[in-house]
Design an enzyme around this catalytic site. Structure first.
Site, PDB file in Angstrom:
ATOM      1  N   ASN A 266      -9.857  15.565 -45.417  1.00  0.00           N
ATOM      2  CA  ASN A 266     -10.174  15.370 -44.007  1.00  0.00           C
ATOM      3  C   ASN A 266      -9.827  13.967 -43.515  1.00  0.00           C
ATOM      4  OD1 ASN A 266     -11.209  17.948 -43.608  1.00  0.00           O
ATOM      5  ND2 ASN A 266     -13.266  17.365 -44.279  1.00  0.00           N
ATOM      6  N   HIS A 267      -9.450  13.851 -42.268  1.00  0.00           N
ATOM      7  CA  HIS A 267      -9.246  12.573 -41.596  1.00  0.00           C
ATOM      8  C   HIS A 267     -10.323  12.426 -40.524  1.00  0.00           C
ATOM      9  CE1 HIS A 267      -4.677  12.037 -42.555  1.00  0.00           C
ATOM     10  NE2 HIS A 267      -5.333  12.579 -43.568  1.00  0.00           N
ATOM     11  N   ALA A 268     -10.687  11.183 -40.247  1.00  0.00           N
ATOM     12  CA  ALA A 268     -11.632  10.930 -39.164  1.00  0.00           C
ATOM     13  C   ALA A 268     -11.019  11.377 -37.838  1.00  0.00           C
ATOM     14  CB  ALA A 268     -11.990   9.449 -39.117  1.00  0.00           C
TER      15      ALA A 268
ATOM     16  N   GLN B 178     -18.376  14.208 -41.285  1.00  0.00           N
ATOM     17  CA  GLN B 178     -17.750  15.485 -40.953  1.00  0.00           C
ATOM     18  C   GLN B 178     -17.477  16.340 -42.192  1.00  0.00           C
ATOM     19  OE1 GLN B 178     -14.268  14.084 -38.891  1.00  0.00           O
ATOM     20  NE2 GLN B 178     -13.005  14.094 -40.732  1.00  0.00           N
TER      21      GLN B 178
END
Length: 224
Positions: free
Chosen positions: A87-89, A117
Site C-alpha cells: 500500500n501507498h499513503a 490504512q
C-alpha cells in the site's frame, strides 16, 4: 510412522510420488507471520518450495499483518498474495512514496499515514480451492469451502462455500443452500482426526450430509 488408513503424513514434503511440483505447503513456511494448516498444498512446476519468496509479496514484519491459510486448501500455480506492505499513503495529493528514497524526502513523513490504512490479516479458510494466477489483495477473507476461478483478483471478502471469479471477483453462485452451509460449518470436518476423516470419506466425497453428521466425532481438534 503414519498409521495405515489415516491418510498421508502432513509432514511429507512432496506428497505426490514422482511429482515434485506439488508440496504440502506448511513444511516450507519459515516466517512467523505466515500460518498454513495441514494438507494444504501448492502446485508449481517452477519451484513450489519457493512459495514464500515468489507468491507472498510486500510482506514486511513492520506491517504487522499475517497470512493465514487453513487446512485442506488447494492453491494452483501462480496464486499470489499481495500484503499490506504494497500500500501507498493516499491522503495527500500524490501517492508517490517520497520518503523511501531519502535525500531529505523522508523528513516530515508520518508513518501513520501508511499504517492507518492497513486492512489487517489476509485469511484463507479450510477446504478452499484457488485457481491459477489468482491475486488475493490485502486484508481479504476467503471463507471455508469457497472456490475461486482462475485469473481472478480478490479485492473483497468471499463467503463460505461460494464460487467466485473475475476482476474484481464477484460471487457467481453458492455451492450449497444456506442450511447445508450451516451444517457443514458446524461439522468442520477438516479439524477431525485423520482416522475420522478416513472413515467419513464416502460421505465427504458423496455430499451425504446425514452420513457425515453421523460420522462426526464427539470433539474435533480445532488447533493446528
Amino acid at each position: 510412522m503414519q498409521a495405515r488408513h489415516s491418510g498421508p503424513n502432513p509432514d511429507t514434503l512432496y506428497p505426490l510420488s514422482g511429482f515434485p511440483r506439488a508440496v504440502f505447503l506448511k513444511n516450507f513456511i519459515t516466517r512467523q507471520n505466515v500460518l498454513v494448516g495441514d494438507y494444504t498444498y501448492y502446485d508449481d512446476p517452477d519451484g513450489a518450495e519457493r512459495f514464500e519468496e515468489n507468491n507472498i509479496l510486500y510482506h514486511y514484519d513492520f506491517s504487522g499483518d499475517r497470512l493465514v491459510i487453513g487446512r485442506f486448501t488447494a492453491l494452483a500455480t501462480g496464486v499470489r498474495f499481495l500484503m499490506n506492505g504494497a500500500n501507498h499513503a493516499m491522503g495527500g495529493f500524490s501517492t508517490f512514496p517520497f520518503n523511501i528514497f531519502g535525500g531529505g524526502w523522508e523528513e516530515g513523513f508520518d508513518p501513520a499515514t501508511w499504517t492507518d490504512q492497513s486492512r489487517g490479516d489476509t485469511v484463507v479458510g479450510n477446504d478452499v480451492w484457488i485457481g491459477r494466477e489468482t491475486v488475493v489483495m490485502p486484508g481479504v477473507t476467503i471463507g471455508d469451502g469457497a472456490i475461486i476461478a482462475a485469473n481472478s483478483v480478490i479485492v473483497s471478502d468471499i463467503p463460505a462455500y461460494a464460487i467466485a471469479g473475475g476482476n474484481p471477483a464477484r460471487v457467481i453462485r453458492m455451492r450449497f443452500d444456506e442450511d447445508m452451509v450451516s451444517r457443514l460449518l458446524a461439522l468442520q470436518w477438516w479439524n477431525w482426526q485423520a482416522s475420522d476423516i478416513t472413515r467419513a470419506l464416502d460421505a465427504i466425497r458423496g455430499a451425504d450430509i446425514d452420513a457425515l453428521e453421523r460420522a462426526a466425532p464427539e470433539k474435533a481438534n480445532s488447533e493446528w
